[in-house]
Design a protein around this motif. Structure first.
Motif, PDB file in Angstrom:
ATOM      1  N   CYS A 136      47.560  76.644  14.327  1.00  0.00           N
ATOM      2  CA  CYS A 136      47.480  75.787  13.900  1.00  0.00           C
ATOM      3  C   CYS A 136      46.486  74.799  12.775  1.00  0.00           C
ATOM      4  CB  CYS A 136      46.136  75.417  15.646  1.00  0.00           C
ATOM      5  SG  CYS A 136      46.863  76.251  16.978  1.00  0.00           S
ATOM      6  N   HIS A 137      47.192  73.820  13.219  1.00  0.00           N
ATOM      7  CA  HIS A 137      47.182  72.531  12.043  1.00  0.00           C
ATOM      8  C   HIS A 137      44.948  72.345  11.955  1.00  0.00           C
ATOM      9  CE1 HIS A 137      50.334  72.830  10.008  1.00  0.00           C
ATOM     10  NE2 HIS A 137      51.075  72.095  11.512  1.00  0.00           N
ATOM     11  N   ARG A 138      44.151  73.057  11.217  1.00  0.00           N
ATOM     12  CA  ARG A 138      42.565  72.234  11.699  1.00  0.00           C
ATOM     13  C   ARG A 138      42.322  71.382  10.670  1.00  0.00           C
ATOM     14  NH1 ARG A 138      42.837  78.173  10.917  1.00  0.00           N
ATOM     15  NH2 ARG A 138      42.078  77.910   9.087  1.00  0.00           N
ATOM     16  N   THR A 139      41.105  70.717  11.248  1.00  0.00           N
ATOM     17  CA  THR A 139      40.532  70.076   9.787  1.00  0.00           C
ATOM     18  C   THR A 139      39.654  70.925   8.680  1.00  0.00           C
ATOM     19  OG1 THR A 139      38.548  69.832  10.732  1.00  0.00           O
ATOM     20  CG2 THR A 139      40.154  68.354  11.274  1.00  0.00           C
ATOM     21  N   ALA A 140      39.945  70.194   7.062  1.00  0.00           N
ATOM     22  CA  ALA A 140      39.669  70.839   5.935  1.00  0.00           C
ATOM     23  C   ALA A 140      38.568  70.528   5.600  1.00  0.00           C
ATOM     24  CB  ALA A 140      40.853  70.789   4.795  1.00  0.00           C
TER      25      ALA A 140
END
Length: 285
Positions: A136-140
């Motif tokens: 998944c693409h997550r906030t960094a």
């Protein structure tokens, strides 16, 4: 719930929560991996996990990692397909080795509501964890999360209002405010072991992969959005066609939140908000 069983799920929840913390360069394991190792140990000692569960989780984790890490495109496609099948099988409890405990047994929360039973599902929780960690693409950063939250809030409000309006209008639920003692427990179990897994699977994996595959088409991202929502509705057909239709409407909100934010936190926020409003303000289930 026995202490070791409780620790199994507390550490599994911690592993999900610490996915957002990257490993320091001198540490061999990321924080989520350390907590997951403890969860696996506690699960084995408590009887929640048996030998076949470790085999299933190892296969699933390896396939999920290789979905992006494999050097050849055909291998990434192959491992992506394996990940899809294993994730779905684990999420619907079709693989052996898991003894998931009941945390709420046959509770009736308001007049006219059906008895409700909630399980703490290690298999489904592990699906969410591994997809979050590897796919998944997550906030960094907090700043990026703030930007996602700003984009997501209007979708959240509209989705909650629309779904509950349809559900009430169709007689599926009725207004029934309540705050039972198990409210926080219900929401925590629902978030870590249901919502995260469902959004990681339907949005972070299926919708994102479909959108990427269809990126050469004019409306590819919208096709991916619609497929994600319809598949989410179909996954709830066991509750009847009306329940599946409401799930599909909710799925449209979750999928649109992911579409505009491109980060997994967006649909997770919309999904848990809807579930919380349903639980607290309406008949549940």
């Amino acid at each position: 719930m026995p202490t070791l069983t409780l620790l199994t799920f507390i550490t599994l929840a911690l592993s999900v929560g610490t996915v957002w913390f990257s490993s320091a360069s001198r540490r061999p394991l990321a924080p989520w991996q350390s907590w997951f190792a403890v969860a696996l140990l506690c699960g084995a000692l408590s009887g929640v996990l048996h030998a076949s569960a470790f085999i299933a989780l190892a296969l699933f984790g390896g396939a999920a990692w290789l979905t992006d890490a494999a050097s050849k495109k055909y291998l990434r496609i192959l491992f992506g397909a394996i990940t899809l099948v294993l994730a779905f099988a684990l999420a619907i409890h079709k693989l052996p080795g898991f003894s998931n405990p009941v945390v709420i047994a046959g509770a009736v929360f308001s007049a006219g509501a059906k008895p409700f039973t909630q399980y703490a599902n290690f298999d489904k929780g592990a699906v969410g964890l591994i997809l979050l960690a590897f796919i998944c693409h997550r906030t960094a950063s907090l700043a990026e999360f703030g930007s996602v939250l700003k984009k997501t809030l209007p979708v959240l409000l509209l989705t909650v209002a629309a779904v509950m309006a349809f559900a009430t209008g169709l007689g599926f639920v009725q207004p029934a405010f309540k705050l039972p003692e198990v409210t926080l427990q219900f929401l925590a179990v629902n978030l870590f072991f249901t919502v995260v897994a469902e959004e990681a699977f339907f949005r972070g994996f299926i919708q994102a992969r479909l959108a990427s595959a269809l990126s050469g088409f004019r409306h590819g991202a919208w096709v991916a959005l619609l497929c994600s929502a319809l598949l989410f509705g179909a996954a709830h057909l066991a509750g009847g066609p009306l329940y599946a239709a409401l799930a599909a409407i909710a799925g449209l909100g979750y999928a649109y939140a992911y579409h505009i934010a491109q980060r997994i936190e967006a649909p997770i926020l919309v999904h848990i908000a809807l579930n919380a409003v349903h639980f607290i303000f309406f008949t549940y289930p």
